[in-house]
Design a protein around this motif. Structure first.
Motif, mmCIF file in Angstrom:
data_model
loop_
_atom_site.group_PDB
_atom_site.id
_atom_site.type_symbol
_atom_site.label_atom_id
_atom_site.label_comp_id
_atom_site.label_asym_id
_atom_site.label_seq_id
_atom_site.Cartn_x
_atom_site.Cartn_y
_atom_site.Cartn_z
ATOM 1 N N SER A 26 -33.392 70.487 -18.923
ATOM 2 C CA SER A 26 -34.327 70.273 -20.022
ATOM 3 C C SER A 26 -35.768 70.281 -19.511
ATOM 4 C CB SER A 26 -34.031 68.954 -20.730
ATOM 5 O OG SER A 26 -32.717 68.938 -21.245
ATOM 6 N N GLY A 36 -37.358 59.230 -18.335
ATOM 7 C CA GLY A 36 -36.416 59.979 -19.157
ATOM 8 C C GLY A 36 -36.661 59.754 -20.639
ATOM 9 N N LEU A 93 -28.775 61.816 -21.844
ATOM 10 C CA LEU A 93 -28.979 60.369 -21.770
ATOM 11 C C LEU A 93 -27.768 59.612 -22.315
ATOM 12 C CD1 LEU A 93 -32.709 60.195 -22.948
ATOM 13 C CD2 LEU A 93 -31.849 59.659 -20.661
ATOM 14 N N ALA A 137 -30.572 66.849 -17.737
ATOM 15 C CA ALA A 137 -31.964 66.398 -17.765
ATOM 16 C C ALA A 137 -32.853 67.357 -16.981
ATOM 17 C CB ALA A 137 -32.072 64.986 -17.201
ATOM 18 N N LEU A 140 -31.537 66.907 -23.909
ATOM 19 C CA LEU A 140 -31.833 65.738 -23.091
ATOM 20 C C LEU A 140 -31.229 64.480 -23.691
ATOM 21 C CD1 LEU A 140 -33.151 64.506 -20.663
ATOM 22 C CD2 LEU A 140 -35.289 64.322 -21.932
#
Length: 335
Positions: A18, A92, A60, A15, A56
């Motif tokens: 990204s 997120g 997740l 994350a 991403l």
């Protein structure tokens, strides 16, 4: 290596990478929008944008493996006003959705340039908020001395900058290598099949051909200039993280028994390997990339591609190791 926390290790690192990638692209866009290379910027940075969303989303999905029941992910939205975990998930999802929307409108050339830049700015703010929320989840735990310190947000944003910058540099060089294959060759007798003239497939094929078309002289000059700046930024960020560890360890060593035990985590072969890999990727290879970029020919970018991709891979390994140490230092006062 902390395999128990591996899903969270991968999620936070992916994350942050990204977000860093998106921020670096935004800085590049702002930096060149009025300069000599403004007409070349779009074709140089666009291919990188299309890779952020899948990365991403992967992060997740990996993070959900940390939950015994994946449906529990929906519960984190219930306390957004008091829980940093809820805010992390919200930001997120927002960053992933906005990043996907940015990639789509850029691909389709939908809306005005100004509108696309506003959408990119909102996405960047969501990304910054995501990394900040991540860091605050750990910083807010006052019973864990190794986490309740400014080192946590420093390292999280450090990972964001280092991996984001190197990911952009690697993507730029891989794209340049692909385009180098399409450089004009001596005329030979070839047979070509006519491309479809209409429909979605024709549009996709046309955009891919546009993206992979040979790099112009200005585009190559911009690419090498970006790589050189990426090398500088990466080296500075890497040096800051390397210097922060002695400060962090010394601070923990002066604390209570739990803090002193946490300080011992940052020692031994695993820690030394993390530091060495970070130094090699963020400083040594970045230095060579900086020196090499100016003299590399656009028709033969192979050596520069190898430098950038190697720096990115080693930095990713180093940051995963660093995040593993972060979770290893989860020692609570009184437990």
């Amino acid at each position: 290596m902390n395999t128990h926390e591996l899903p969270m290790i991968l999620f936070t690192v992916i994350a942050q990478m990204s977000v860093g990638t998106f921020l670096v692209l935004g800085v590049i866009d702002v930096a060149v929008m009025r300069g000599r290379f403004k007409d070349s910027a779009t074709r140089v940075v666009e291919p990188v944008l299309y890779a952020i969303g899948p990365a991403l989303v992967l992060g997740l999905l990996v993070s959900m493996l940390h939950m015994n029941d994946i449906t529990n992910v929906f519960n984190v939205f219930r306390h957004w006003n008091s829980s940093w975990l809820s805010r992390e998930i919200i930001f997120g999802v927002a960053f992933a959705a906005l990043g996907f929307a940015t990639a789509i409108v850029t691909w389709l050339r939908a809306g005005s340039v100004a509108l696309r830049r506003v959408l990119s700015a909102v996405t960047a703010l969501a990304g910054i908020a995501l990394v900040w929320a991540m860091s605050q989840i750990y910083y807010s735990v006052v019973t864990i001395p190794a986490w309740h310190t400014a080192i946590v947000p420093l390292h999280f944003f450090g990972t964001t900058i280092i991996l984001g910058a190197l990911a952009v540099g690697s993507a730029l060089m891989v794209t340049a290598a692909i385009r180098a294959r399409n450089e004009p060759k001596p005329a030979t007798k070839t047979t070509t099949k006519p491309a479809p003239t209409s429909g979605f497939a024709a549009m996709v094929k046309g955009r891919i051909a546009e993206i992979n078309a040979p790099t112009s002289a200005d585009e190559w000059a911009l690419t090498t200039s970006i790589v050189r700046w990426i090398a500088v930024v990466t080296a500075i960020a890497g040096l800051v993280i390397l210097l922060s560890y002695p400060v962090h360890i010394a601070d923990l060593a002066q604390g209570n028994a739990t803090a002193q035990a946490a300080a011992a985590v940052f020692s031994g072969g695993f820690f030394i390997a993390r530091m060495v890999l970070l130094a090699i990727s963020a400083i040594l290879l970045a230095f060579f990339a900086f020196s090499t970029a100016r003299n590399t020919l656009r028709e033969r970018p192979g050596w520069l591609v190898t430098l950038m991709v190697s720096a990115f891979v080693l930095a990713a390994i180093a940051e995963i190791m660093g995040r593993s140490l972060h979770y290893d230092s989860m020692l609570r006062i009184g437990i």
